[in-house]
Design a protein around this motif. Structure first.
Motif, PDB file in Angstrom:
ATOM      1  N   GLY A 182       0.770  -1.262  -0.085  1.00 16.37           N
ATOM      2  CA  GLY A 182       0.062  -0.139   0.103  1.00 16.37           C
ATOM      3  C   GLY A 182       0.852   1.245   0.048  1.00 16.37           C
ATOM      4  N   CYS A 183       2.239   1.116  -0.344  1.00 21.72           N
ATOM      5  CA  CYS A 183       3.003   2.380  -0.480  1.00 21.72           C
ATOM      6  C   CYS A 183       2.600   3.137  -1.863  1.00 21.72           C
ATOM      7  CB  CYS A 183       4.403   1.995  -0.379  1.00 21.72           C
ATOM      8  SG  CYS A 183       4.878   1.128   0.960  1.00 21.72           S
ATOM      9  N   VAL A 184       2.730   4.380  -1.899  1.00 18.31           N
ATOM     10  CA  VAL A 184       2.401   5.151  -3.161  1.00 18.31           C
ATOM     11  C   VAL A 184       3.533   6.037  -3.399  1.00 18.31           C
ATOM     12  CG1 VAL A 184       1.166   6.799  -4.089  1.00 18.31           C
ATOM     13  CG2 VAL A 184      -0.038   5.418  -2.590  1.00 18.31           C
ATOM     14  N   GLN A 185       3.955   5.948  -4.727  1.00 10.15           N
ATOM     15  CA  GLN A 185       5.384   6.629  -4.947  1.00 10.15           C
ATOM     16  C   GLN A 185       4.798   8.137  -5.356  1.00 10.15           C
ATOM     17  OE1 GLN A 185       8.497   5.677  -5.584  1.00 10.15           O
ATOM     18  NE2 GLN A 185       9.054   7.771  -6.025  1.00 10.15           N
ATOM     19  N   GLU A 186       5.823   8.965  -4.581  1.00  9.12           N
ATOM     20  CA  GLU A 186       5.556  10.486  -4.884  1.00  9.12           C
ATOM     21  C   GLU A 186       6.432  11.185  -5.681  1.00  9.12           C
ATOM     22  OE1 GLU A 186       5.056  12.305  -1.163  1.00  9.12           O
ATOM     23  OE2 GLU A 186       3.345  11.103  -0.411  1.00  9.12           O
ATOM     24  N   GLY A 187       6.265  11.471  -6.772  1.00  6.37           N
ATOM     25  CA  GLY A 187       7.174  12.000  -7.742  1.00  6.37           C
ATOM     26  C   GLY A 187       8.441  10.673  -8.176  1.00  6.37           C
ATOM     27  N   GLU A 188       9.465  11.266  -8.804  1.00  9.32           N
ATOM     28  CA  GLU A 188      10.345  10.637  -9.403  1.00  9.32           C
ATOM     29  C   GLU A 188      11.208   9.631  -8.112  1.00  9.32           C
ATOM     30  OE1 GLU A 188      13.941  13.991  -9.625  1.00  9.32           O
ATOM     31  OE2 GLU A 188      12.513  13.362 -11.280  1.00  9.32           O
ATOM     32  N   LEU A 189      11.515   8.520  -8.679  1.00  8.09           N
ATOM     33  CA  LEU A 189      12.416   7.686  -7.845  1.00  8.09           C
ATOM     34  C   LEU A 189      13.773   8.028  -7.954  1.00  8.09           C
ATOM     35  CD1 LEU A 189      12.836   5.149  -5.658  1.00  8.09           C
ATOM     36  CD2 LEU A 189      12.658   3.663  -7.559  1.00  8.09           C
ATOM     37  N   THR A 190      14.292   8.286  -6.756  1.00  8.05           N
ATOM     38  CA  THR A 190      15.817   8.527  -6.648  1.00  8.05           C
ATOM     39  C   THR A 190      16.359   7.773  -5.432  1.00  8.05           C
ATOM     40  OG1 THR A 190      15.442  10.462  -5.078  1.00  8.05           O
ATOM     41  CG2 THR A 190      15.659  10.937  -7.340  1.00  8.05           C
TER      42      THR A 190
END
Length: 291
Positions: A182-190
């Motif tokens: 249930g995690c959600v990506q916020e913006g780009e992944l760095t």
């Protein structure tokens, strides 16, 4: 164990590539005018029955240890089984090889017990200005079955600390490092540490690499998941075919159907999953020379 036969080398005006028959495993793709795109461990065991570390392993018919756990070998038997060459041809701008695998090619009784279904898999590899991979799985049995799949691409980067993975903003994911759903990506992944995420995403993805001065664009079809993986320093040190330094040179961005998105295939049906990579040149980051 005995050594693997030499890979099949393919070339055309726009690219060169290499594939091992074991696992139909692509280990190299170099589009003309660009640096290599696929990372291959210099210390991987090129031995019969041993998985190759790097390139594009085919994970089938399960991913990791399977949706319900406990399956071996990790990522399924397809990547350590010899596939049969169906066709091979080249033109001015494309070199193509097509492989085939049947359930009767699986000789280990333990593997057959874990996946006791009749199937046919076809895998086409197209080397050119783009790398085009397509895995087709047909149910040749008289009952339905489920399977997981992934094209586990290891992509060369100048320094994993510096890359940005774009295109996953807003996607839900399972964080396997934290064992959280249930995690959600916020913006780009760095990446800033070990990354092992299974995204609910079929969207296009871009790996922006300022060190090598390029963008790798990944487009998928028939793939409901995008997996991003890098073991980082501590875990890499425990992997003899990655080593203390190799982990900084790649990031895995995979097309997949795993877990709740495992494929349900009725008798006679075929499922296709495609994975495409292209390279765009950008100005190099003046703050750091290429690795």
């Amino acid at each position: 164990m005995s050594q693997l036969p030499q890979p099949r080398l393919l070339s055309c005006a726009d690219a060169t590539g290499a594939v091992y028959d074991q696992g139909a495993h692509v280990t190299d793709w170099i589009p003309t005018g660009h640096a290599p795109v696929l990372w291959l461990s210099p210390s991987t065991a090129l031995e019969k029955g041993s998985p190759i570390r790097g390139g594009v392993p085919i994970c089938f018919p399960w991913f990791a240890d399977g949706a319900s756990g406990g399956r071996e070998p990790k990522h399924g038997f397809a990547r350590t089984t010899p596939w049969h060459v169906e066709t091979r041809e080249s033109s001015d701008h494309e070199a193509v090889i097509v492989y085939r695998l049947h359930d009767t090619d699986i000789k280990d009784p333990a593997h057959r017990e874990q996946f006791p279904h009749r199937f046919e898999a076809e895998y086409s590899v197209r080397f050119g200005p783009e790398l085009l991979l397509q895995l087709n799985v047909t149910n040749t049995d008289d009952h339905a079955f489920d399977f997981e799949e992934a094209l586990h691409a290891y992509l060369v980067v100048g320094d994993v600390h510096r890359v940005r993975v774009e295109g996953l903003d807003g996607a839900a994911y399972r964080d396997k490092v934290l064992d959280q759903d249930g995690c959600v990506q916020e913006g780009e992944l760095t990446p800033e540490g070990e990354v092992d995420r299974v995204y609910e995403s079929s969207a296009d993805v871009a790996v922006v690499d300022p060190v090598l001065g390029r963008v790798l664009r990944i487009r998928k079809t028939g793939s409901q998941n995008t997996v991003v993986w890098n073991p980082w320093a501590e875990k890499a040190a425990a992997l003899p075919d990655v080593g203390a330094d190799g982990w900084t040179d790649f990031v895995c961005v995979e097309g997949a159907n795993v877990g709740a998105n495992a494929v349900r295939l009725e008798p006679g049906q075929t499922h296709s999953m495609g994975y495409r990579v292209s390279v765009e040149t950008t100005p190099e980051d003046p703050g750091k020379p290429p690795a």
